[in-house]
Design a protein around this motif. Structure first.
Motif, PDB file in Angstrom:
ATOM      1  N   HIS A   1      22.883 -59.309  39.330  1.00 48.52           N
ATOM      2  CA  HIS A   1      22.585 -58.237  40.277  1.00 48.52           C
ATOM      3  C   HIS A   1      21.232 -57.613  39.969  1.00 48.52           C
TER       4      HIS A   1
ATOM      5  N   ASN B   1      27.518 -59.470  45.788  1.00 42.69           N
ATOM      6  CA  ASN B   1      27.161 -58.084  46.067  1.00 42.69           C
ATOM      7  C   ASN B   1      26.574 -58.060  47.472  1.00 42.69           C
TER       8      ASN B   1
ATOM      9  N   ASN C   1      30.299 -54.005  46.508  1.00 40.80           N
ATOM     10  CA  ASN C   1      29.468 -53.961  45.305  1.00 40.80           C
ATOM     11  C   ASN C   1      29.748 -55.109  44.347  1.00 40.80           C
TER      12      ASN C   1
END
Length: 420
Positions: free
Chosen positions: A296, A325, A382
């Motif tokens: 990420h 994500n 997320n």
């Protein structure tokens, strides 16, 4: 509930009653097929593509209330098309998958606008959509449960990595798909006829067990969040002590049944072992070197230097794992333009739902349920990619359609000279 009837809008309805009936039934078929996506293109895509084209040829139009959704989605996918130009060789290897990926994104965007338009066209379709969704969810959940316990020869195809996935390609999509119909059944238990409560309770247990056997942490979190939010919203709407007592009794009963079901399921070694493993908040592939969270950070840094994105599916080819994500996925696949449009669309959708989820309208339960589940999807976005989840686009369309219904209702009050 206050009786409010909005006549079907005049945006080029099929002129024959039989055609209207066929059209509504065809929508039910599309919703039903959304629970069976074993391969792509799935029957859902093929049927809905035909349906969207046919409805708009027959005259279904986009109102000013739904127009912004269409504009945002078009711009979002333009960002994806620009991102394709960043791919080095479109004809080499798997790079052909990039344009196909954006084509699917465009189709899903149109499907969301389509659901919004048909809901605005006739509010009665909401009940049909949700009832059909319950039926599809029960069937696909049953397939996943039977396959998980090897109850029927050949049903192993409805599992993956010792996890139930029903008639889906991934357990992480299968579990969240069951949450919306679960909430619809919960709502029916809380406000519906008590004579039908046993049937709804059994159906809810089947769906909840399907969510559990998906062993998707995102699905578990979504189910828990959505259930609590539903009860909270219902307490805000119904403030009588009698109703609160009913919620308390039913909630305690449901918790007891869930605990009993969980205890029974954990008696199976294959269930208890996987449950213990999946219960860990951070898995090895999350926090390890180049794990989910490290990717990420790297992905966001790369995206800051690539305004047009990396190209569809390029991130997964670079790191051998997808973004996991949604926000990062929009940056890498749709560029800064797509990211801005996705954020704007999600915020606008949440705002529409927030304004309408407690208003006393015939469509209130549907917009409330859809809004709650979308909020949950924003959270699990997320840690997982949701940009190609068909049911999410359906929920977005439902919220926008209900928002359009509310605007029509307010205009009808103004036209009669009444105060809103």
């Amino acid at each position: 509930m206050t009786s409010i009837e909005l006549s079907p809008s005049r945006v080029a309805q099929p002129q024959v009653a039989a055609m209207r009936l066929i059209g509504t039934a065809s929508v039910a078929v599309g919703v039903f097929l959304s629970g069976f996506v074993i391969a792509e293109p799935a029957p859902y895509e093929l049927w809905l593509a035909f349906l969207i084209g046919t409805w708009f040829i027959l005259g279904l139009r986009i109102s000013r209330s739904v127009g912004p959704l269409l504009a945002l989605f078009i711009t979002f996918n333009i960002g994806g098309m620009l991102s394709i130009t960043q791919m080095r060789d479109l004809a080499a290897g798997n790079h052909l998958d990039g344009p196909i990926y954006i084509a699917v994104s465009t189709f899903l965007a149109l499907s969301s606008v389509f659901y919004a338009a048909i809901v605005e066209d006739n509010q009665k379709r909401l009940r049909l959509i949700f009832n059909t969704w319950v039926v599809a969810a029960l069937i696909t959940a049953s397939l996943g449960i039977l396959g998980y316990f090897h109850a029927v020869p050949g049903f192993d195809i409805f599992t993956r990595y010792d996890r139930a996935m029903g008639a889906f390609q991934d357990p992480n999509v299968f579990g969240p798909y069951l949450v919306t119909p679960s909430l619809y059944l919960m709502h029916g238990l809380l406000v519906g006829d008590l004579k039908k409560a046993p049937v709804k309770a059994v159906c809810l247990l089947v769906l909840a067990f399907g969510v559990f056997l998906s062993f998707s942490r995102a699905a578990w979190a979504l189910f828990a969040f959505a259930s609590v939010m539903l009860i909270f919203c219902m307490l805000l709407k119904h403030r009588s002590n009698t109703f609160r007592l009913r919620i308390l009794v039913m909630s305690m009963t449901a918790i007891i049944f869930m605990v009993v079901l969980l205890v029974v399921a954990l008696q199976f070694p294959q269930v208890s072992d996987l449950f213990t493993t999946r219960l860990q908040l951070v898995q090895s592939y999350d926090g390890g070197h180049l794990g989910r969270f490290e990717r990420h950070g790297i992905g966001f840094m790369m995206s800051m230097e690539r305004p047009l994105g990396l190209g569809p599916l390029v991130f997964g080819q670079m790191f051998r794992e997808d973004e996991h994500n949604t926000w990062l996925k929009t940056l890498t696949t749709y560029g800064w333009i797509g990211f801005a449009c996705w954020i704007s669309m999600i915020c606008w959708t949440i705002y529409i739902g927030f304004r309408n989820f407690l208003k006393e309208r015939p469509w209130q339960p549907y917009v409330m349920i859809a809004w709650i589940v979308i909020l949950g999807h924003v959270g699990i976005g997320n840690v997982i990619d949701t940009d190609h989840w068909r049911h999410l686009y359906m929920l977005i369309g439902i919220v926008w359609g209900c928002g359009a219904l509310e605007q029509r209702y307010q205009r009808s009050l103004s036209g009669r000279g009444a105060a809103p």
